[in-house]
Design a protein around this motif. Structure first.
Motif, PDB file in Angstrom:
ATOM      1  N   VAL A  31       0.844  -1.212   0.000  1.00 39.80           N
ATOM      2  CA  VAL A  31       0.000   0.000   0.000  1.00 39.80           C
ATOM      3  C   VAL A  31       0.869   1.247   0.000  1.00 39.80           C
ATOM      4  N   GLU A  32       1.854   1.282   0.874  1.00 38.61           N
ATOM      5  CA  GLU A  32       2.730   2.458   0.977  1.00 38.61           C
ATOM      6  C   GLU A  32       3.496   2.670  -0.336  1.00 38.61           C
ATOM      7  N   ARG A  33       3.848   1.564  -0.982  1.00 36.78           N
ATOM      8  CA  ARG A  33       4.555   1.650  -2.258  1.00 36.78           C
ATOM      9  C   ARG A  33       3.661   2.252  -3.342  1.00 36.78           C
ATOM     10  N   LEU A  34       2.404   1.890  -3.370  1.00 40.96           N
ATOM     11  CA  LEU A  34       1.476   2.429  -4.358  1.00 40.96           C
ATOM     12  C   LEU A  34       1.134   3.883  -4.061  1.00 40.96           C
ATOM     13  N   LEU A  35       0.971   4.213  -2.781  1.00 43.71           N
ATOM     14  CA  LEU A  35       0.627   5.591  -2.409  1.00 43.71           C
ATOM     15  C   LEU A  35       1.772   6.561  -2.688  1.00 43.71           C
ATOM     16  N   ALA A  36       2.996   6.024  -2.669  1.00 38.51           N
ATOM     17  CA  ALA A  36       4.162   6.884  -2.897  1.00 38.51           C
ATOM     18  C   ALA A  36       4.346   7.242  -4.364  1.00 38.51           C
ATOM     19  N   SER A  37       3.605   6.575  -5.238  1.00 40.78           N
ATOM     20  CA  SER A  37       3.744   6.831  -6.672  1.00 40.78           C
ATOM     21  C   SER A  37       3.079   8.156  -7.047  1.00 40.78           C
ATOM     22  N   PRO A  81      -3.483   6.369 -13.158  1.00 44.56           N
ATOM     23  CA  PRO A  81      -3.941   5.830 -11.862  1.00 44.56           C
ATOM     24  C   PRO A  81      -2.834   5.090 -11.133  1.00 44.56           C
ATOM     25  N   LEU A  82      -2.973   5.002  -9.809  1.00 43.84           N
ATOM     26  CA  LEU A  82      -1.915   4.427  -8.975  1.00 43.84           C
ATOM     27  C   LEU A  82      -1.673   2.959  -9.303  1.00 43.84           C
ATOM     28  N   SER A  83      -2.750   2.217  -9.634  1.00 44.57           N
ATOM     29  CA  SER A  83      -2.607   0.777  -9.887  1.00 44.57           C
ATOM     30  C   SER A  83      -1.738   0.507 -11.102  1.00 44.57           C
ATOM     31  N   GLU A  84      -1.725   1.448 -12.072  1.00 37.14           N
ATOM     32  CA  GLU A  84      -0.925   1.234 -13.279  1.00 37.14           C
ATOM     33  C   GLU A  84       0.528   1.595 -13.071  1.00 37.14           C
ATOM     34  N   SER A  85       0.825   2.289 -11.963  1.00 38.25           N
ATOM     35  CA  SER A  85       2.221   2.622 -11.686  1.00 38.25           C
ATOM     36  C   SER A  85       3.005   1.376 -11.284  1.00 38.25           C
ATOM     37  N   ASP A  86       2.313   0.423 -10.668  1.00 36.08           N
ATOM     38  CA  ASP A  86       2.960  -0.827 -10.250  1.00 36.08           C
ATOM     39  C   ASP A  86       1.905  -1.927 -10.258  1.00 36.08           C
TER      40      ASP A  86
END
Length: 227
Positions: free
Chosen positions: A79-85, A89-94
């Motif tokens: 979660v913290e890794r996705l929020l830091a992006s 959208p956040l889901s496509e960042s990772d």
């Protein structure tokens, strides 16, 4: 559920309440809904923040085993890794992190394997206890019915001053009286067990009354006429 809202005639077995108590022993994550209260789609950030809140609540709860604790920690890092992006959208960042988070967080909304096994074992034990108790209640009720038949047959023969009543005659009268008694107990006492457990088969009743019948009642031939 209030008494008013309970379906009439439904009795919840005791083991259901015990099962509910056992299931509630372990903290679990709440399922996440993709839509808001008014049906609008929620943002990924809002969903991730709710997941993080649930994970922190689980982390502070007691009773987590080592594997479950590791899963909580792993999901928290995702979660913290996705929020830091900074991408949207956040889901496509990772995508890999988003996929792993969905898989493992779903597992945290369910009982752990150890807890599930414990609940299953306890539930089977309670079911067996209730089943054994039910069998004992039936046997006790059947014995009461047997005693009632013997007592009633004895009373009928005690009134037979001319000594003319045979086993079959008494058994037939007891059969009728037994059915009436079972219905009376259900109606007046609210006890349905006699209706369920007392056998009114004539052959069954005849066998029981034979055990308390006087000698003359067992003799072959028709009853002699009284003078």
């Amino acid at each position: 559920m209030s008494n008013e809202s309970k379906p009439a005639g439904i009795i919840v077995p005791k083991f259901v309440h015990h099962y509910s108590d056992v299931v509630g022993d372990e903290a679990r994550a709440a399922p996440i809904h993709l839509l808001g209260d008014e049906g609008e789609p929620r943002s990924e950030q809002d969903i991730l923040l709710e997941i993080l809140q649930q994970l922190r609540r689980l982390e502070s709860s007691k009773g987590n085993n080592s594997r479950r604790a590791y899963e909580i920690e792993f999901c928290t890092k995702l979660v913290e890794r996705l929020l830091a992006s900074s991408e949207s959208p956040l889901s496509e960042s990772d995508p890999t992190a988003a996929l792993l988070l969905g898989y493992f967080y779903r597992g945290l909304t369910l009982p752990s394997q150890e807890h599930y096994q414990a609940v299953t074992h306890e539930t089977l034990r309670l079911l067996h206890t209730e089943y054994s108790r039910g069998k004992n209640d039936i046997k006790k009720c059947q014995e009461q019915g047997r005693e009632w038949i013997q007592q009633k047959a004895g009373e009928l023969w005690a009134k037979d001053r001319d000594k003319v009543r045979k086993v079959n005659s008494v058994a037939e009268e007891v059969q009728s009286l037994l059915q009436e008694e079972a219905e009376r107990r259900h109606r007046d006492l609210g006890d349905p067990m006699p209706l369920l457990c007392w056998s009114t088969r004539l052959s069954h009743i005849r066998k029981i009354v034979s055990g308390v019948a006087p000698v003359y009642a067992k003799r072959p031939g028709r009853p002699r006429k009284s003078r």
